[in-house]
Design an enzyme around this catalytic site. Sequence first.
Site, mmCIF file in Angstrom:
data_model
loop_
_atom_site.group_PDB
_atom_site.id
_atom_site.type_symbol
_atom_site.label_atom_id
_atom_site.label_comp_id
_atom_site.label_asym_id
_atom_site.label_seq_id
_atom_site.Cartn_x
_atom_site.Cartn_y
_atom_site.Cartn_z
ATOM 1 N N HIS A 155 12.274 -27.886 -0.810
ATOM 2 C CA HIS A 155 12.322 -28.339 0.767
ATOM 3 C C HIS A 155 11.901 -29.738 0.510
ATOM 4 O O HIS A 155 11.573 -30.201 -0.325
ATOM 5 C CB HIS A 155 11.536 -27.452 1.414
ATOM 6 C CG HIS A 155 9.315 -27.210 1.105
ATOM 7 N ND1 HIS A 155 9.804 -27.075 0.150
ATOM 8 C CD2 HIS A 155 8.602 -27.896 1.541
ATOM 9 C CE1 HIS A 155 8.662 -27.112 0.269
ATOM 10 N NE2 HIS A 155 7.825 -27.556 0.689
ATOM 11 N N HIS A 157 9.474 -31.738 1.691
ATOM 12 C CA HIS A 157 7.732 -32.360 1.690
ATOM 13 C C HIS A 157 7.978 -33.462 0.313
ATOM 14 O O HIS A 157 8.238 -32.483 -0.641
ATOM 15 C CB HIS A 157 7.098 -31.170 1.725
ATOM 16 C CG HIS A 157 6.986 -30.822 2.917
ATOM 17 N ND1 HIS A 157 6.888 -29.282 3.060
ATOM 18 C CD2 HIS A 157 7.341 -31.258 4.062
ATOM 19 C CE1 HIS A 157 6.407 -29.401 4.985
ATOM 20 N NE2 HIS A 157 6.739 -30.244 5.581
ATOM 21 N N ASP A 159 5.795 -33.988 -1.608
ATOM 22 C CA ASP A 159 5.157 -33.150 -2.728
ATOM 23 C C ASP A 159 6.265 -32.076 -3.569
ATOM 24 O O ASP A 159 5.853 -31.186 -4.370
ATOM 25 C CB ASP A 159 3.787 -32.312 -2.375
ATOM 26 C CG ASP A 159 4.127 -31.254 -1.678
ATOM 27 O OD1 ASP A 159 4.690 -31.709 -1.149
ATOM 28 O OD2 ASP A 159 3.254 -30.707 -1.487
ATOM 29 N N HIS A 160 7.624 -31.905 -3.205
ATOM 30 C CA HIS A 160 8.450 -30.866 -3.509
ATOM 31 C C HIS A 160 9.025 -31.788 -4.357
ATOM 32 O O HIS A 160 10.830 -31.264 -4.726
ATOM 33 C CB HIS A 160 8.869 -29.739 -2.945
ATOM 34 C CG HIS A 160 7.213 -29.027 -3.140
ATOM 35 N ND1 HIS A 160 7.188 -27.611 -3.329
ATOM 36 C CD2 HIS A 160 5.914 -28.847 -2.140
ATOM 37 C CE1 HIS A 160 6.028 -27.019 -3.347
ATOM 38 N NE2 HIS A 160 5.802 -27.739 -2.117
ATOM 39 N N HIS A 212 8.721 -23.370 7.103
ATOM 40 C CA HIS A 212 7.779 -23.645 6.451
ATOM 41 C C HIS A 212 8.476 -24.978 7.361
ATOM 42 O O HIS A 212 8.115 -25.495 7.490
ATOM 43 C CB HIS A 212 7.792 -23.458 5.214
ATOM 44 C CG HIS A 212 6.790 -24.674 4.749
ATOM 45 N ND1 HIS A 212 5.726 -24.458 5.205
ATOM 46 C CD2 HIS A 212 6.644 -25.431 3.915
ATOM 47 C CE1 HIS A 212 4.852 -25.960 4.518
ATOM 48 N NE2 HIS A 212 5.963 -26.199 3.173
ATOM 49 N N ASP A 236 7.165 -23.429 -0.573
ATOM 50 C CA ASP A 236 6.294 -23.093 0.353
ATOM 51 C C ASP A 236 6.539 -21.656 1.057
ATOM 52 O O ASP A 236 5.985 -22.126 2.373
ATOM 53 C CB ASP A 236 5.784 -24.528 1.317
ATOM 54 C CG ASP A 236 5.048 -25.975 -0.337
ATOM 55 O OD1 ASP A 236 4.952 -25.234 -0.723
ATOM 56 O OD2 ASP A 236 4.901 -26.705 0.252
ATOM 57 N N HIS A 274 2.829 -24.030 -5.493
ATOM 58 C CA HIS A 274 1.104 -24.785 -5.482
ATOM 59 C C HIS A 274 0.285 -24.001 -6.300
ATOM 60 O O HIS A 274 0.310 -22.624 -6.757
ATOM 61 C CB HIS A 274 0.821 -24.290 -3.996
ATOM 62 C CG HIS A 274 1.159 -25.588 -3.429
ATOM 63 N ND1 HIS A 274 0.790 -27.165 -3.420
ATOM 64 C CD2 HIS A 274 2.232 -25.412 -2.668
ATOM 65 C CE1 HIS A 274 1.307 -27.989 -2.308
ATOM 66 N NE2 HIS A 274 1.770 -27.422 -2.232
HETATM 67 ZN ZN LIG Z 1 5.613 -28.435 2.176
#
Ligand SMILES: [Zn+2]
Length: 368
Positions: A155, A157, A159-160, A212, A236, A274
């Site tokens: 996705h 975001h 951090d991905h 998400h 996530d 995570h």
């Molecule tokens: Zn996320």
Amino acid sequence: MTLPDWMVTLVATASFFCFLFLCVRHRRKVQVLCRKVFSNIMARTEKPLFRIAYTLYTKTRLGYLYYKRQMRKAREQYPAGHSTSQPMEFNGIKIIPIPVLSDNYSYLVIDTASSVAVVVDPADPQKVQVVKAFVIFQAVLEEEGVTLEAILCTHKHWDHSGGNKGLKRIHSSCRVYGNAADSIPGLTHPLSHKDSVTVGRLHFKALFTPGHTVGHMIYLLDGRTVDAPSSLFSGDLVFLSGCGRTFEGSSTTMLSSLDTVASLSDETLLWPGHEYAEDNLLFAAEVEPRNAARENKSQWVLLQRAEKLCTCPSTIGEEKQYNPFLRSQSEELHVALGVQQLQDEDWTQFRARVLEELRKRKDLFNRR
Ligand SMILES: [Zn+2]
């Protein structure tokens, strides 16, 4: 009595500079306070302030700058990564979890027979910091002597997806996969539900799992070709004993995505985005204190985390026993939560309500 204009201006200016002076003088406290306020806003997905903060994070450069800062801090705090992970190998297919940021995992999946690799969710962007982060991937790629052929992005975001463009610059023929509904940086190959991605002997099936984010995808690596269990890279959507927040969708949408995960075979290995196992299991203990499977897993996770060892993979079968978010059909859970199906409520609506109740309780748990 009315004060003259010049006096009002003088008082206002003096107050502003006093405030500024106090902020500078107590900047550590102000930073902590700002962080608390921001975390509080981010923890309340239903509030208008959260919507503003989330839009800034996902749609503006401010989000990217915030992310870059988080990255810099994580590197200072965890120069060798937040956890120690062990690669897993099945008949020439190797999965290497790479700890990045303060609790993320990216994954390098290698077909050792043809020396090609796929990265799932490379979490790092461009420029100076990025170069350092690429060293992680580059070092592993070079050490393994493999060519990066594809990025599978769950996705949008940061951090991905933050490393997509930078990695593509180094590996120009590398393809970037994801769902077009998410604004995935560098996306070259948009995917739909059940599309396949093949790299060497690595056969992935992409599964559309919104909730998400609006275009969240998970990737199922078929283990049958190498006589091994399949592996799910869940981004996530699902974590060990937990579930991602529903940022862009309803609880019914999220329930349907979780059901996609629950429909996979029990032996499937779960590789989440995570390292949240310890906290998630503490929450699960609060919800279902008498769940024996959860208790056993908690004991094991505590031992692992005492030495900062990676807790993945678990299996889908295990998760169905203790992950409350995959147990919305469980009577034991309904009793533990004190929720009952209403007379005119259908089963799906009821299970979506169970998810909402779990989320509400998890938010309260996180704020403690
Ligand atoms: Zn996320």
